[in-house]
Design a protein around this motif. Structure first.
Motif, PDB file in Angstrom:
ATOM      1  N   ASN A 199      81.846  89.065 -15.705  1.00 33.17           N
ATOM      2  CA  ASN A 199      81.743  90.469 -15.313  1.00 33.17           C
ATOM      3  C   ASN A 199      81.085  91.275 -16.421  1.00 33.17           C
ATOM      4  OD1 ASN A 199      83.150  89.848 -12.918  1.00 33.17           O
ATOM      5  ND2 ASN A 199      85.127  90.228 -13.922  1.00 33.17           N
ATOM      6  N   ASP A 200      80.606  92.456 -16.049  1.00 31.47           N
ATOM      7  CA  ASP A 200      79.987  93.356 -17.020  1.00 31.47           C
ATOM      8  C   ASP A 200      78.949  92.614 -17.867  1.00 31.47           C
ATOM      9  OD1 ASP A 200      81.110  95.397 -19.852  1.00 31.47           O
ATOM     10  OD2 ASP A 200      79.459  95.685 -18.422  1.00 31.47           O
ATOM     11  N   LEU A 201      78.078  91.916 -17.189  1.00 31.13           N
ATOM     12  CA  LEU A 201      77.081  91.111 -17.898  1.00 31.13           C
ATOM     13  C   LEU A 201      76.110  91.978 -18.669  1.00 31.13           C
ATOM     14  CD1 LEU A 201      76.573  88.416 -15.170  1.00 31.13           C
ATOM     15  CD2 LEU A 201      77.132  87.936 -17.556  1.00 31.13           C
ATOM     16  N   LYS A 202      75.681  91.454 -19.808  1.00 28.12           N
ATOM     17  CA  LYS A 202      74.771  92.154 -20.699  1.00 28.12           C
ATOM     18  C   LYS A 202      73.519  91.294 -20.890  1.00 28.12           C
ATOM     19  CE  LYS A 202      78.863  93.749 -23.229  1.00 28.12           C
ATOM     20  NZ  LYS A 202      78.896  95.105 -22.676  1.00 28.12           N
ATOM     21  N   PRO A 203      72.407  91.908 -21.255  1.00 26.10           N
ATOM     22  CA  PRO A 203      71.190  91.113 -21.482  1.00 26.10           C
ATOM     23  C   PRO A 203      71.393  89.978 -22.490  1.00 26.10           C
ATOM     24  CG  PRO A 203      70.634  93.425 -21.345  1.00 26.10           C
ATOM     25  CD  PRO A 203      72.132  93.353 -21.310  1.00 26.10           C
ATOM     26  N   GLU A 204      72.255  90.187 -23.464  1.00 21.15           N
ATOM     27  CA  GLU A 204      72.505  89.138 -24.460  1.00 21.15           C
ATOM     28  C   GLU A 204      73.292  87.960 -23.906  1.00 21.15           C
ATOM     29  OE1 GLU A 204      73.153  92.418 -24.755  1.00 21.15           O
ATOM     30  OE2 GLU A 204      75.055  92.767 -25.835  1.00 21.15           O
ATOM     31  N   ASP A 205      73.773  88.069 -22.672  1.00 17.45           N
ATOM     32  CA  ASP A 205      74.421  86.932 -22.019  1.00 17.45           C
ATOM     33  C   ASP A 205      73.406  85.992 -21.374  1.00 17.45           C
ATOM     34  OD1 ASP A 205      76.931  89.231 -20.920  1.00 17.45           O
ATOM     35  OD2 ASP A 205      77.128  87.754 -22.540  1.00 17.45           O
ATOM     36  N   THR A 206      72.138  86.375 -21.378  1.00 20.26           N
ATOM     37  CA  THR A 206      71.094  85.536 -20.803  1.00 20.26           C
ATOM     38  C   THR A 206      71.016  84.204 -21.533  1.00 20.26           C
ATOM     39  OG1 THR A 206      69.774  87.417 -20.043  1.00 20.26           O
ATOM     40  CG2 THR A 206      68.613  85.330 -20.415  1.00 20.26           C
ATOM     41  N   ALA A 207      71.147  83.119 -20.775  1.00 21.90           N
ATOM     42  CA  ALA A 207      71.162  81.780 -21.363  1.00 21.90           C
ATOM     43  C   ALA A 207      71.264  80.752 -20.249  1.00 21.90           C
ATOM     44  CB  ALA A 207      72.355  81.626 -22.310  1.00 21.90           C
ATOM     45  N   VAL A 208      71.096  79.502 -20.621  1.00 19.35           N
ATOM     46  CA  VAL A 208      71.473  78.397 -19.739  1.00 19.35           C
ATOM     47  C   VAL A 208      72.937  78.089 -20.023  1.00 19.35           C
ATOM     48  CG1 VAL A 208      71.076  76.004 -19.091  1.00 19.35           C
ATOM     49  CG2 VAL A 208      69.140  77.463 -19.707  1.00 19.35           C
ATOM     50  N   TYR A 209      73.725  78.049 -18.993  1.00 15.97           N
ATOM     51  CA  TYR A 209      75.163  77.812 -19.119  1.00 15.97           C
ATOM     52  C   TYR A 209      75.495  76.390 -18.708  1.00 15.97           C
ATOM     53  CZ  TYR A 209      76.120  82.700 -20.054  1.00 15.97           C
ATOM     54  OH  TYR A 209      76.177  83.946 -20.634  1.00 15.97           O
ATOM     55  N   TYR A 210      76.329  75.762 -19.519  1.00 15.32           N
ATOM     56  CA  TYR A 210      76.717  74.376 -19.299  1.00 15.32           C
ATOM     57  C   TYR A 210      78.239  74.267 -19.244  1.00 15.32           C
ATOM     58  CZ  TYR A 210      72.033  73.440 -21.153  1.00 15.32           C
ATOM     59  OH  TYR A 210      70.680  73.420 -21.392  1.00 15.32           O
ATOM     60  N   CYS A 211      78.734  73.363 -18.404  1.00 16.75           N
ATOM     61  CA  CYS A 211      80.123  72.956 -18.514  1.00 16.75           C
ATOM     62  C   CYS A 211      80.152  71.545 -19.107  1.00 16.75           C
ATOM     63  CB  CYS A 211      80.851  73.013 -17.177  1.00 16.75           C
ATOM     64  SG  CYS A 211      80.173  71.977 -15.864  1.00 16.75           S
ATOM     65  N   ALA A 212      81.245  71.250 -19.763  1.00 16.17           N
ATOM     66  CA  ALA A 212      81.381  69.973 -20.452  1.00 16.17           C
ATOM     67  C   ALA A 212      82.823  69.495 -20.352  1.00 16.17           C
ATOM     68  CB  ALA A 212      80.961  70.116 -21.907  1.00 16.17           C
ATOM     69  N   LEU A 213      82.984  68.187 -20.453  1.00 18.98           N
ATOM     70  CA  LEU A 213      84.311  67.572 -20.282  1.00 18.98           C
ATOM     71  C   LEU A 213      84.694  66.788 -21.523  1.00 18.98           C
ATOM     72  CD1 LEU A 213      85.673  65.845 -17.122  1.00 18.98           C
ATOM     73  CD2 LEU A 213      85.751  64.623 -19.294  1.00 18.98           C
ATOM     74  N   ASP A 214      85.907  67.022 -21.973  1.00 16.25           N
ATOM     75  CA  ASP A 214      86.479  66.295 -23.109  1.00 16.25           C
ATOM     76  C   ASP A 214      87.597  65.425 -22.536  1.00 16.25           C
ATOM     77  OD1 ASP A 214      88.095  67.332 -26.246  1.00 16.25           O
ATOM     78  OD2 ASP A 214      87.439  65.383 -25.506  1.00 16.25           O
ATOM     79  N   PRO A 215      87.374  64.134 -22.420  1.00 16.43           N
ATOM     80  CA  PRO A 215      88.328  63.293 -21.691  1.00 16.43           C
ATOM     81  C   PRO A 215      89.664  63.099 -22.407  1.00 16.43           C
ATOM     82  CG  PRO A 215      86.583  61.956 -22.640  1.00 16.43           C
ATOM     83  CD  PRO A 215      86.200  63.376 -22.876  1.00 16.43           C
ATOM     84  N   GLY A 216      90.729  63.201 -21.638  1.00 18.85           N
ATOM     85  CA  GLY A 216      92.051  62.853 -22.133  1.00 18.85           C
ATOM     86  C   GLY A 216      92.643  63.808 -23.139  1.00 18.85           C
TER      87      GLY A 216
END
Length: 125
Positions: free
Chosen positions: A84-101
Motif C-alpha cells: 500500500n501507499d506505493l512510492k516511486p522508490e518501491d520500483t523494482a523486480v520483486y522476488y519470493c524465496a524459500l528457506d527450507p526447514g
C-alpha cells in the motif's frame, strides 16, 4: 522439486496498491520460511520482509513497515505481499524465496535456497 512463481506486478501510480502472490510447489509453508526481496535497476537485491513457518510471524525492513503486509494461505501453499501507499522508490523486480526447514525467517538473502523468477513493480510519480 521446489518451485516459486510470483505474479501480480504491474504499473501503479504513487500512493496506489498492489498485491503480489507467490505460488509455492514442492514446499510446505508449515515447515519452510518465505522471504520477499526486491532489486531495483543498478542496485543490489534487498530484503523486504519475511514470514516464519512456525507461527506466521512477519518481519519487515524499516522502509516498508506500515505499508507492506505479508500473509499466507497454507491450504493453497501461497504467500502474498500486500503493498500500500506505493512510492516511486518501491520500483523494482520483486522476488519470493524459500528457506527450507526453518521455523523463523531472515530478511537477508543468504539463507534462501529457492527463488522465483520475479515480477516487475513500477510506481510512477
Amino acid at each position: 522439486q521446489v518451485q516459486l512463481v510470483e505474479s501480480g506486478g504491474g504499473l501503479v501510480q504513487s500512493g496506489g496498491s498492489l498485491r503480489l502472490s507467490c505460488a509455492v510447489s514442492g514446499g510446505d509453508l508449515n515447515r519452510d520460511a518465505i522471504g520477499w526481496f526486491r532489486q531495483a535497476p543498478g542496485k543490489e537485491r534487498e530484503g523486504v520482509g519475511c514470514i516464519a513457518s512456525s507461527d506466521g510471524s512477519t518481519f519487515y525492513v524499516d522502509s516498508v513497515k506500515a505499508r507492506f503486509t505479508i500473509s499466507r494461505d497454507i491450504a493453497k501453499n501461497m504467500v502474498f505481499l500486500q503493498m500500500n501507499d506505493l512510492k516511486p522508490e518501491d520500483t523494482a523486480v520483486y522476488y519470493c524465496a524459500l528457506d527450507p526447514g526453518k521455523l523463523w525467517c531472515a530478511i537477508w538473502d543468504t539463507p534462501y535456497d529457492y527463488w522465483g523468477q520475479g515480477t516487475q513493480v513500477t510506481v510512477s510519480s
